[in-house]
Design a protein around this motif. Structure first.
Motif, PDB file in Angstrom:
ATOM      1  N   PHE A  12       5.738  -0.882   1.847  1.00 44.33           N
ATOM      2  CA  PHE A  12       4.486  -1.190   2.342  1.00 44.33           C
ATOM      3  C   PHE A  12       3.573  -0.058   1.947  1.00 44.33           C
ATOM      4  N   ALA A  13       4.067   1.390   1.572  1.00 46.09           N
ATOM      5  CA  ALA A  13       3.232   2.122   0.926  1.00 46.09           C
ATOM      6  C   ALA A  13       2.684   1.925  -0.576  1.00 46.09           C
ATOM      7  N   ALA A  14       3.570   0.915  -1.168  1.00 47.09           N
ATOM      8  CA  ALA A  14       3.473   0.375  -2.498  1.00 47.09           C
ATOM      9  C   ALA A  14       2.568  -0.576  -2.420  1.00 47.09           C
ATOM     10  N   MET A  39      -8.043  -1.931   4.573  1.00 41.58           N
ATOM     11  CA  MET A  39      -7.397  -2.742   5.654  1.00 41.58           C
ATOM     12  C   MET A  39      -5.680  -2.356   5.694  1.00 41.58           C
ATOM     13  N   GLY A  40      -5.518  -1.473   4.926  1.00 45.80           N
ATOM     14  CA  GLY A  40      -3.953  -1.101   4.883  1.00 45.80           C
ATOM     15  C   GLY A  40      -3.558  -0.659   6.274  1.00 45.80           C
ATOM     16  N   ALA A  41      -4.252   0.210   6.959  1.00 47.44           N
ATOM     17  CA  ALA A  41      -3.982   0.806   8.138  1.00 47.44           C
ATOM     18  C   ALA A  41      -3.723  -0.284   9.282  1.00 47.44           C
ATOM     19  N   MET A  42      -4.456  -1.145   9.228  1.00 49.21           N
ATOM     20  CA  MET A  42      -4.620  -2.207  10.121  1.00 49.21           C
ATOM     21  C   MET A  42      -3.203  -3.220   9.868  1.00 49.21           C
ATOM     22  N   PHE A  57       2.157   5.329   5.936  1.00 44.25           N
ATOM     23  CA  PHE A  57       0.815   6.163   5.418  1.00 44.25           C
ATOM     24  C   PHE A  57       1.117   7.421   5.344  1.00 44.25           C
ATOM     25  N   LEU A  58       1.786   8.177   6.099  1.00 40.95           N
ATOM     26  CA  LEU A  58       2.033   9.590   5.565  1.00 40.95           C
ATOM     27  C   LEU A  58       2.551   9.752   4.087  1.00 40.95           C
ATOM     28  N   LEU A  59       3.497   8.769   3.754  1.00 39.15           N
ATOM     29  CA  LEU A  59       3.986   8.756   2.518  1.00 39.15           C
ATOM     30  C   LEU A  59       3.002   8.444   1.427  1.00 39.15           C
ATOM     31  N   ILE A  89      -8.845   9.558   5.264  1.00 44.38           N
ATOM     32  CA  ILE A  89      -7.602   9.439   4.551  1.00 44.38           C
ATOM     33  C   ILE A  89      -6.406   9.736   5.482  1.00 44.38           C
ATOM     34  N   LEU A  90      -6.430  11.045   5.964  1.00 44.49           N
ATOM     35  CA  LEU A  90      -5.353  11.595   6.789  1.00 44.49           C
ATOM     36  C   LEU A  90      -5.356  10.740   8.322  1.00 44.49           C
TER      37      LEU A  90
END
Lengths: 187, 201
Positions: A12-14, A39-42, A57-59, A89-90
């Motif tokens: 997912f990070a990729a 939209m990534g976090a959603m 997201f931490l990665l 971002i954090l």
């Protein structure tokens, strides 16, 4: 955490990195270009759930911090985190976590389609907009000295675009949930 | 595809250990936020700027890396001009830009493997508490770097499929299939990792 969870987090990070490589699309009626990355976090919360989404997201933040240009527009490095929008971002990791918590609670198999859409939209708005701005705006205000109220008012410009992103994330998350459900799986 | 922001070079800043640079960044940010004095912030800004531009990047490359952040800082400074007294705005801009210069300098002079070694050390206490496994973090990071080009190729393929059928290319119609196709690989990859015994547990 089993190996499958670890791989899902990495994949997912990729995916979030790839979303940043997709050229932004400008819609006629909104001045803000839609970059798929924000939209990534959603998407992460709605698709792989709270814990795995937050870890993905931490990665991703780790990739930014060690100097890989993984943010949209080829940005990256500690300079971005030190800059005014570092909080956003954090904040993505927390946003993904809250989105995931709500999605896990509200979405079940056998619900009507419209309730699932509603649940995903609620989760995306609460995590990807309320929580994200709740972290990003005070951070920006603290770092740049811009009074909180002015920073918050300025951020309102982005809200319509964010609702559109929440809508797109909802449709995509529901499509993935119907085709390849991962949300209820333990982790 | 993902070329690191590291710049080859052999300046004194390149040779400094990562830990020293990261501690310096932390201390610098604490110090800069503690002061309002332009007599301290202006030299800090010049010094950090000089450091960043002396690393062997061309001016253009150097600006391309931090241009976006500077743009944001300047926009906010313009807003601040209407709300705050001028010396305060100047202090805010100088402080933030000095910090961004220094952070960009750390990024440009540190290789990814050096960062990873440092992160592994930082994660040790968490590992001892049983919260995570430092080797897992490196493995996950490696997986991301390995799979980004593959996933991008998949995105291109989905886009071509749209073109071939005369469909408009919209994020909505691309993201769904992209995510499903990618996450479907997870089981295969996980099985391959376990079969090779990379994670002893």
């Amino acid at each position: 955490m089993n190996t499958r969870d670890l791989v899902l987090i990495a994949l997912f990070a990729a995916i979030v990195v790839v979303l940043g490589l997709i050229p932004p699309i400008t819609l006629g009626f909104i001045p803000v270009p839609i970059t798929a990355q924000s939209m990534g976090a959603m998407l992460a919360g709605c698709i792989i759930g709270a814990k795995r989404g937050a870890l993905a997201f931490l990665l991703f933040v780790l990739l930014v911090a060690i100097g890989l240009p993984v943010l949209s527009g080829g940005r990256g490095g500690l300079a971005v985190l030190a800059g005014p929008s570092g909080g956003f971002i954090l904040g993505w990791a927390v946003a993904a976590y809250v989105t995931g918590i709500i999605a896990e609670r509200f979405i079940h198999e056998g619900q009507s389609e419209s309730r699932q859409f509603g649940g995903f939209f609620l989760a995306s708005v609460a995590g990807g907009i309320v929580v994200l701005y709740g972290i990003g705006v005070p951070w920006l205000s603290a770092v740049t000295g811009t009074p909180l109220l002015a920073a918050a008012t300025g951020s309102l410009t982005f809200i319509p675009g964010d609702f559109l992103k929440a809508a797109i994330a909802t449709l995509a998350a529901r499509a993935v949930y119907a085709g390849y459900p991962l949300l209820p799986a333990r982790a | 595809m993902l070329t690191s922001l590291y710049v080859e070079g052999n300046s004194w800043f390149h040779r400094l250990p990562v830990r020293a640079k990261l501690i310096a960044l932390l201390l610098l940010s604490l110090l800069l936020f503690a002061t309002q004095s332009l007599y301290l912030l202006a030299p800090a800004f010049l010094l950090c700027g000089w450091l960043y531009f002396s690393l062997g990047l061309t001016i253009r490359q150097a600006l391309a890396r931090i241009g976006f952040v500077f743009f944001t800082i300047l926009v906010l400074a313009v807003v601040n001009l209407f709300l705050l007294p001028l010396p305060e705005v100047a202090a805010l801009v100088l402080r933030l830009m000095a910090l961004v210069f220094f952070a960009a300098a750390v990024t440009a002079t540190t290789t990814i493997s050096a960062f990873m070694d440092e992160i592994t050390i930082l994660l040790k206490p968490l590992e001892r508490m049983g919260l995570l496994n430092a080797a897992d973090v490196s493995l996950a990071l490696g997986l991301v770097l390995r799979f980004v080009p593959d996933i991008f190729a998949r995105y291109e393929a989905i886009r071509e499929a749209h073109r071939a059928r005369g469909l408009p290319i919209r994020p909505l119609t691309i993201i769904g299939p992209l995510i499903i196709l990618t996450l479907k690989d997870a089981d295969t990859i996980a099985a391959a990792i376990d079969a090779r015994g990379f994670r002893r547990q």
